[in-house]
Design a protein around this motif. Structure first.
Motif, short mmCIF file in Angstrom:
data_model
loop_
_atom_site.label_atom_id
_atom_site.label_comp_id
_atom_site.label_asym_id
_atom_site.label_seq_id
_atom_site.Cartn_x
_atom_site.Cartn_y
_atom_site.Cartn_z
N MET A 56 0.83 -1.18 0.01
CA MET A 56 -0.01 -0.13 0.04
C MET A 56 0.72 1.44 -0.10
O MET A 56 0.61 2.13 -0.51
CB MET A 56 -0.84 0.04 1.23
N LEU A 57 1.97 1.24 0.57
CA LEU A 57 2.87 2.66 0.83
C LEU A 57 3.50 2.64 -0.30
O LEU A 57 3.72 3.87 -0.98
CB LEU A 57 3.86 2.37 2.05
N ASP A 58 3.96 1.30 -0.93
CA ASP A 58 4.78 1.72 -2.51
C ASP A 58 3.59 2.24 -3.53
O ASP A 58 4.13 3.25 -4.21
CB ASP A 58 5.26 0.23 -2.83
N GLU A 59 2.41 1.82 -3.50
CA GLU A 59 1.47 2.32 -4.36
C GLU A 59 1.38 3.65 -4.01
O GLU A 59 1.14 4.64 -4.97
CB GLU A 59 0.37 1.73 -4.12
N GLU A 60 0.96 4.12 -2.67
CA GLU A 60 1.09 5.55 -2.44
C GLU A 60 2.11 6.36 -2.98
O GLU A 60 1.86 7.52 -3.32
CB GLU A 60 0.52 5.77 -0.97
N LEU A 61 3.28 5.86 -2.69
CA LEU A 61 4.56 6.72 -2.97
C LEU A 61 4.48 6.74 -4.41
O LEU A 61 4.90 7.87 -4.81
CB LEU A 61 5.66 5.84 -2.37
N GLU A 62 4.43 5.81 -5.28
CA GLU A 62 4.27 5.95 -6.72
C GLU A 62 3.33 7.06 -7.34
O GLU A 62 3.40 7.74 -8.09
CB GLU A 62 4.12 4.56 -7.14
N SER A 63 2.35 6.74 -6.47
CA SER A 63 1.15 7.76 -6.92
C SER A 63 1.53 9.35 -6.55
O SER A 63 1.39 10.30 -7.35
CB SER A 63 -0.07 7.36 -6.08
N TYR A 64 2.16 9.61 -5.50
CA TYR A 64 2.39 10.88 -5.11
C TYR A 64 3.67 11.16 -5.91
O TYR A 64 3.79 12.69 -6.36
CB TYR A 64 3.04 10.91 -3.48
N LYS A 65 4.87 10.41 -6.30
CA LYS A 65 5.85 10.99 -7.08
C LYS A 65 5.06 11.24 -8.64
O LYS A 65 5.60 12.25 -9.14
CB LYS A 65 6.59 9.58 -7.55
N GLU A 66 4.05 10.45 -9.16
CA GLU A 66 3.53 10.88 -10.27
C GLU A 66 2.76 12.24 -10.15
O GLU A 66 2.98 13.17 -11.10
CB GLU A 66 2.54 9.72 -10.55
N GLN A 67 2.13 12.55 -8.87
CA GLN A 67 1.29 14.03 -8.85
C GLN A 67 2.46 15.10 -8.84
O GLN A 67 2.20 15.89 -9.44
CB GLN A 67 0.75 13.78 -7.58
N VAL A 68 3.60 14.49 -8.40
CA VAL A 68 4.61 15.66 -8.14
C VAL A 68 5.09 16.01 -9.59
O VAL A 68 5.30 17.13 -9.91
CB VAL A 68 5.74 15.05 -7.20
#
Length: 159
Positions: A82-94
């Motif tokens: 879950m954290l990896d998915e969230e981190l990837e999502s945040y990276k994409e948003q950034v």
């Protein structure tokens, strides 16, 4: 006939919000189902009394620890995913936000290509007009351009 109940649920689950305990209990139930299915595949349908050895082994302290440990690993893996998915999502948003910000900053600084082409055409036209004007002035205006070239004179330095 009195059924033989296994009180493993209360050994694995401390309270209703005990996620590890609930996962551990589901692992116990999975083991029990696998054991029963194996017995059925061997042509036996286990009775409650035949499940007593399984229940005793499953209720042992080492089995309880194994179920809890395995449940902990499952939940940790789930949280890490879950954290990896969230981190990837945040990276994409950034990255998307950074691209949008850069476009907003650069857009006023860059002239459109059609303006650059137009400026080139106008500049070429003006240069051609000036060249033609000088040509007509020199050709029909009795003007001439004289260039005087002098040879440097040598001076002797006598003192």
């Amino acid at each position: 006939m009195l059924r033989n109940y296994n009180f493993i649920y209360s050994k694995l689950v401390e309270k209703d919000s005990d996620l590890i305990g609930h996962v551990a209990y589901s692992l116990y139930k999975k083991s029990k189902i696998e054991y029963i299915e194996k017995q059925i595949s061997l042509g036996k349908t286990p009775t409650d009394s035949e499940l007593i050895p399984f229940n005793e082994i499953s209720s042992s302290e080492s089995s309880i620890e194994r179920y809890n440990l395995k449940a902990t690993f499952i939940i940790q893996g789930f949280i890490e995913n879950m954290l990896d998915e969230e981190l990837e999502s945040y990276k994409e948003q950034v990255v998307n936000n950074q691209v949008d910000i850069l476009h907003k900053v650069i857009k006023p600084l860059v002239t459109p290509i059609w303006k650059n082409v137009l400026m080139g055409v106008v500049g070429s036209f003006v240069f051609a007009l000036i060249t033609v004007t000088f040509y007509f002035i020199i050709s029909y205006g009795n003007y001439s351009i004289k260039i005087k070239i002098e040879q440097p004179t040598e001076t002797t330095g006598k003192s």
